[in-house]
Design an enzyme around this catalytic site. Structure first.
Site, PDB file in Angstrom:
ATOM      1  N   GLY A  39       2.727   2.349   5.295  1.00 11.74           N
ATOM      2  CA  GLY A  39       3.847   1.437   5.510  1.00 11.74           C
ATOM      3  C   GLY A  39       4.765   1.936   6.606  1.00 11.74           C
ATOM      4  N   GLY A  76       0.827  -1.200   0.000  1.00 16.82           N
ATOM      5  CA  GLY A  76       0.000   0.000   0.000  1.00 16.82           C
ATOM      6  C   GLY A  76       0.859   1.245   0.000  1.00 16.82           C
ATOM      7  N   SER A  77       0.345   2.294   0.586  1.00 11.45           N
ATOM      8  CA  SER A  77       1.038   3.573   0.513  1.00 11.45           C
ATOM      9  C   SER A  77       2.243   3.610   1.441  1.00 11.45           C
ATOM     10  CB  SER A  77       0.085   4.708   0.887  1.00 11.45           C
ATOM     11  OG  SER A  77      -0.150   4.676   2.278  1.00 11.45           O
ATOM     12  N   THR A  78       3.201   4.447   1.091  1.00 13.39           N
ATOM     13  CA  THR A  78       4.385   4.610   1.930  1.00 13.39           C
ATOM     14  C   THR A  78       4.004   5.179   3.294  1.00 13.39           C
ATOM     15  OG1 THR A  78       5.935   4.738   0.097  1.00 13.39           O
ATOM     16  CG2 THR A  78       6.562   5.881   2.115  1.00 13.39           C
ATOM     17  N   GLU A 107       5.590  -3.395   0.777  1.00 19.73           N
ATOM     18  CA  GLU A 107       5.655  -3.122  -0.656  1.00 19.73           C
ATOM     19  C   GLU A 107       4.878  -1.835  -0.855  1.00 19.73           C
ATOM     20  OE1 GLU A 107       5.444  -2.452  -3.874  1.00 19.73           O
ATOM     21  OE2 GLU A 107       4.037  -4.036  -4.366  1.00 19.73           O
ATOM     22  N   GLU A 121       3.744  10.401  -5.915  1.00 17.80           N
ATOM     23  CA  GLU A 121       3.019   9.323  -6.577  1.00 17.80           C
ATOM     24  C   GLU A 121       1.573   9.778  -6.788  1.00 17.80           C
ATOM     25  OE1 GLU A 121       2.456   5.685  -4.307  1.00 17.80           O
ATOM     26  OE2 GLU A 121       2.851   4.537  -6.122  1.00 17.80           O
TER      27      GLU A 121
END
Lengths: 334, 499, 286
Positions: free
Chosen positions: B240, B235-237, B257, B388
């Protein structure tokens, strides 16, 4: 030489950047971006998944028939066989008068007089509903003869009434890097296509892509054929496997697209050999439409070289008309 | 009519037999959730698909407990060969029900059926096949003899490839001998819930796979649960990062990831038509909802105009519309929230002076849509070149030399993927060497395979999914794992130190 | 008549040079028995910053060397260490208060550890990499690559062996390192910097800080230009907080280890600081 031919020739030389020598052509043809085989084939496969239904399909089937060069190229061809072929081309489905005729018949040079005779008043410009006579020439299919013989072969067919000449390039010379020789030969054949009244038979340049083998070669040969003045570039003789494939046709269409981008001119493309089903033919139509645009789906810019395709299209046509599946006894063999 | 007005060719929805509401799949049975249920809608029409249960902390605990019991009592005691057989069964069931899964995915996610049918679902089956074969071969995974499973894996997956991400998570976890609790994304739970039925059909022991639905809090509770041994998140940073902090100091192993801002580098000797296809596939595949999307086009200055012209021509042939139509190239944006973000960043791009070009296409009245868009004249400092966007928006930048291309490509906190287009092999290999990205596609883009490790450098996360690397992420090394034998002097040193 | 010894000034090792701490601070280092050994530089956050900058600048060169060359450079460290064995035995014995035999054993093990890791330089990629049989016309290969700049909190209860055990594996793949030595026993580590400086290790590849790990570690853990942090010797610090700091930029983290087996030699210590890169290329005859 007509004015347009001179202009065309000079423009080609300007594109090449000098005389059409092996070295200059090599420099030009090898400077064009390469082809990645995997990417090309994936793009072709993607185009092949487009789904055509109902009304689009009816239109597509009729258009396919109108783009076919109904072909017989056998050692066993006879005047009778050619007459039968012509009848099929003019009236593909005797049971359905709305069925369009094919674009042309395609025969060996010595069969041209019989085709012309059998067509009679039906012979004409396929853009206007007529059926043209196309003749293969230049020692088809191998092209292994002297230039003099190839030119005589061409002139003979034109004199007999051929509207279109399907020539083969010298693949041996091409693969040996003798691009100037291939170029000069196309120019000479083009000249041999001229009639006494100053008009010319249309020239289709057969690359025989199955012998050129690589996509980079196909791309270079396509440029060569166009630079030398071909009205059409054509994939194959039908005598070598693989004949027409969708990736090769896509690649040739991309060259034609780039030529238009560069010069504004339109060159035709003819995949020939191996296209036997309506389903496959529709994939080609999609590929044409999405690569160069729908305006190319016309006999002066796109043809199918085929013999058995017509009947499969007719079966599909009958299915659409009646709603049930047809069978081979309901279409004629030519 | 024109030939290109392909008649609508929608995939039939009759293959789907959906329920009006779905519960939580815990311990092999459906249970009501104790949170407030939510609706899953079709992003293409905003039509209600089903009511979905929401798991609260007690539900999360029940799911983790079920997974723990299944791990202790069944799954960890089962032979690798039998575990593998279950996974093979699942792979076959996915293939048998492929059309149904593809239709459900396109309905729930908005992605074109040609992608769910030709990419997502076939890869799901491939993932289970690949890892099925590993289950009885763990000794050969490079982790020493008899590596062991970690225990209970908590897996939280995103909405862009719902079923595929499920497969990426569940297949290696089960092959390695773990049991799982998986939470699909809030906007795309449908295929995970259908997968629960595949689990039933495969006869998997109760509790080995648990699927709980809910929003971010459900995921947070799952990740924070003390009885979880492994956390895997895609998913999103931002999320994460939060998970990495949650897991800090615990025994939990972590695979992340996360986001990306991949450079797709086109050199002047590139196979141009394939490069254009690759650019299109790189950023417009799955509406650009791809963490490894080639969202930054780095094109050599000498061919910039030609590439952009060709790209625009090509984009003009893309078809946007009904995801269930077989001719659709661009489907719906997954949610209103995501659409808003794409619109916002695109507006920022314009405000920052980049030149915006959007393909002409009719936008349906309902649902969430964004036409393929290219920004040229983008500066390296522009937000659309840094952040992103996760949508069908391409930022085009230029470079003059390979060194500059590499420097610009690496100039990002992300490092997930990159593309290189050139006909020159030596340059491709040298550039690939220097790109700081976990996946480098040369003369292709967005290719995936279960045998091929996937994952990022830097803020794109850590750990790899796919291949033997992806398996190792769910294993503890065996006892004899690759340690150097103690030497005599080392033993003496220990004795000395222990005095 | 005994000769009056010339004591050494122990400094930091940053970018191949031996600066004092920019803060001007030093702290007293005593032997195990409590006698004064030397003043060591007490590195500040700015020294840590400089060390990271030096390490970053050295990444391209060090990771760009061939694996064979890197192996030889690491082996050369062992050679030089062997030549100064007596000095290190004495320093370890002083620092740790162990017998000469135990100190000798420790130094020998440290030398052997360099040899062991040196040998991995051109092998680990073969063990940790793969050719991947993907279902399509693609060449596909996965290779491990250095992650970049690695910060290390060296084991605190081992003056030389722990330091070497943590440092050597991080260097194998081509990472550059900022390492904080044992606070109480830093002198062998500083002497090792003299070995490094005179070996073939390029300046900036190894940067050694002495001082308080509790003070320096948070700056390293939160530094955005650090790619990974090895907390092997951070067991007595608030290492959870360090891990949380490290999560801000998703650094790769190795957890603390205690006891004599801390940082035991293992391939996993090399691969922990690598990134797997997978490269696809189309394959076509036509």
């Amino acid at each position: 030489m007509t004015l347009t031919q001179i202009v065309q020739g000079e423009r080609s030389l300007a594109v090449i950047g000098g005389e059409a020598t092996d070295a200059n052509l090599r420099r030009y043809l090898h400077g064009i971006p390469g082809v990645d085989a995997v990417g090309l084939e994936q793009r072709a496969a993607g185009l092949g998944t487009r789904s055509i239904k109902t009304t689009s399909k009816a239109w597509a089937l009729d258009r396919i028939i109108g783009l076919i060069d109904q072909t017989t190229l056998e050692g066993a061809d006879t005047p009778g066989k050619v007459r039968s072929l012509v009848a099929k081309a003019v009236t593909p489905d005797p049971a359905d008068p709305t069925c369009p005729s094919t674009a042309a018949v395609c025969v060996y040079g010595d069969m041209v007089p019989f085709a012309v005779e059998a067509l009679g008043s039906a012979r004409g410009d396929p853009e206007k509903g007529g059926v043209a006579v196309a003749a293969v020439a230049t020692a088809f299919p191998s092209g292994r003869a002297s230039l003099a013989v190839k030119l005589a072969d061409t002139a003979d067919a034109v004199a007999a009434g051929a509207d279109e000449i399907d020539m083969v390039i010298d693949r041996g010379a091409f693969l040996a890097g003798r691009y100037g020789m291939v170029y000069d030969e196309i120019v000479a054949v083009k000249e041999a296509c001229r009639r006494t009244d100053g008009t010319s038979a249309h020239l289709k340049v057969i690359l025989e892509t199955g012998e050129l083998n690589t996509y980079d070669n196909v791309r270079r040969a396509s440029w060569l054929g166009i630079l030398a003045g071909g009205d059409f570039i054509k994939t194959s003789t039908g005598k070598v496997a693989p004949a027409a494939t969708l990736p090769v046709t896509l690649l040739m269409l991309e060259v034609v697209r780039d030529w238009r981008r560069m010069t504004g001119e339109r060159v035709g493309v003819k995949p020939a050999g191996g296209i036997r089903s309506s389903k496959d033919a529709i994939k080609y139509l999609v590929t044409v439409a999405e690569t160069v645009g729908e305006e190319w789906l016309t006999p002066s810019l796109f043809r199918f070289g085929a013999s058995s395709l017509t009947n499969d299209v007719l079966l599909q046509r009958q299915k659409l008309a009646t709603g049930h599946y047809s069978g081979p006894d309901y279409v004629t063999i030519d | 009519m024109t030939f290109l007005d392909y008649a609508p060719a929608p995939e039939s929805r009759s293959i789907l037999d959906l329920r009006s509401d779905y519960g939580l799949f815990i311990d092999g049975e459906w249970r009501a959730g104790r949170g407030t249920p939510f609706a899953s809608i079709s992003p293409a029409t905003e039509e209600h698909i089903a009511s979905i249960a929401s798991a609260n902390e007690a539900d999360v605990d029940a799911a983790v407990s079920a997974a723990r019991r299944a791990y202790e009592k069944t799954w960890s005691r089962m032979s690798g060969a039998d575990r593998g057989k279950y996974l093979f069964r699942i792979a076959r069931l996915v293939q048998e029900r492929a059309r149904e899964l593809a239709v459900a995915e396109s309905l729930d996610n908005g992605k074109p059926i040609k992608e769910s049918r030709d990419v997502d679902v076939p890869l799901v089956a491939a993932w289970f096949f690949y890892y099925a074969g590993w289950a009885d071969k763990l000794d050969h995974a490079g982790l020493g003899a008899a590596p062991s499973a970690l225990g209970v894996a908590a897996q939280v997956i995103p909405w862009n490839f719902p079923l595929l991400m499920l497969a990426w998570k569940i297949a290696p976890a089960l092959a390695a001998g773990n049991t799982v609790v998986l939470k699909p994304a809030e906007t795309t739970p449908l295929t995970a819930l259908l997968f629960a039925d595949i689990v039933r059909q495969a006869g998997l022991p109760a509790g080995v796979v648990n699927i709980i639905t809910g929003a971010g809090e459900t995921g947070a509770a799952l990740v924070a649960h003390p009885d979880v041994d492994k956390v895997a998140f895609t998913g999103s940073t931002a999320v994460g990062r939060a998970i990495a902090k949650t897991v800090a100091g615990t025994h939990k192993r972590l695979t992340l990831e996360l986001g990306g801002k991949a450079a797709n580098i086109v050199f002047d000797d590139a196979p141009i038509d394939q490069a254009v296809e690759g650019i299109v596939n790189g950023i417009f595949f799955n509406q650009g909802h791809v963490c490894c999307a080639g969202s930054r086009l780095l094109v050599q200055e000498s061919i910039h105009d030609e590439v952009v012209d060709r790209l625009k021509d090509r984009l003009s042939t893309l078809r946007l519309g009904d995801p269930l139509d077989k001719n659709t190239d661009i489907g719906a944006i997954n949610s209103r929230e995501q659409l808003d973000r794409i619109r916002e960043l695109s507006a920022v791009g314009e405000a920052e002076g980049a030149e915006r070009w959007t393909a002409e296409c009719a936008i349906p009245d309902n649902g969430f849509w964004f036409a393929p868009t290219i920004f040229t004249n983008v500066s390296t400092s522009s937000r659309i070149a840094r952040e992103e966007i996760f949508g069908p928006v391409l930022s085009v930048l230029t470079f003059r030399t390979p060194a500059e291309a590499i420097a610009k490509a690496n100039n990002t906190p992300y490092g997930l993927s990159a593309g290189i287009w050139s006909d020159k092999g030596s340059r491709i290999l040298a550039v690939a060497d220097q790109l700081r990205a976990g996946v480098v596609w040369a003369n292709t883009f967005n290719r995936f395979d279960p045998a091929s490790p996937f994952g990022g450098y830097k803020e794109s996360g850590y750990g790899r999914e796919g291949g033997v690397h992806g398996l190792a992420a769910y294993l503890k090394p065996g006892s004899s794992a690759l340690a150097a034998p103690a030497t005599r002097s080392q033993k003496a040193a220990r004795k000395g130190a222990a005095k | 008549m005994t000769r009056l010894a010339v004591p050494k000034t122990y400094k930091l090792y940053i970018g191949g040079k031996f600066p004092r701490s920019e803060s001007g601070r030093v702290y007293e280092v005593a032997s195990a028995s409590g006698s004064f050994l030397a003043n060591a530089a007490q590195a500040s956050r700015k020294d840590a910053r400089d060390a990271v900058a030096a390490a970053r600048a050295a990444v391209g060169g060090w990771s760009g060397t061939t694996a064979y060359n890197r192996g030889q450079v690491l082996y050369r460290i062992a050679e030089l260490l062997e030549g100064r064995r007596a000095q290190f035995v004495s320093e370890v014995a002083d620092a740790e208060g162990v017998t000469t035999a135990a100190a000798t054993a420790q130094v020998d093990t440290a030398i052997d550890r360099w040899v062991w890791y040196a040998g991995w330089a051109d092998k680990y990629a073969q063990v940790a990499g793969n050719g991947n049989p993907v279902a399509g016309p693609y060449f596909n290969i996965s290779v491990p690559e250095p992650t970049g700049v690695v910060a290390v909190i060296a084991p605190q209860d081992s003056s030389l062996l722990g330091f070497v055990s943590a440092l050597a594996p991080a260097l194998v793949a081509g990472n550059t390192v900022v390492i904080v030595a044992s606070q109480s026993m830093p002198l062998p580590a500083i002497s090792l910097s003299e070995v490094l400086a005179t070996s073939d290790v390029p300046g900036g590849v190894v940067n050694i800080l002495t001082g308080s790990p509790a003070e320096i570690a948070p700056w390293l853990a939160s530094h955005a230009d650090v790619n990974a942090i090895d907390l092997v010797g951070a067991g007595d610090l608030d290492w959870v907080a360090l891990q949380i700091d490290a999560a801000e930029t998703l650094k790769r983290v190795l957890a603390p280890e205690n006891g004599p087996d801390a940082a035991a030699p293992a391939l996993s210590r090399i691969t922990a600081f690598t990134e797997t890169k997978t490269v696809w290329h189309t394959k076509g005859l036509l």
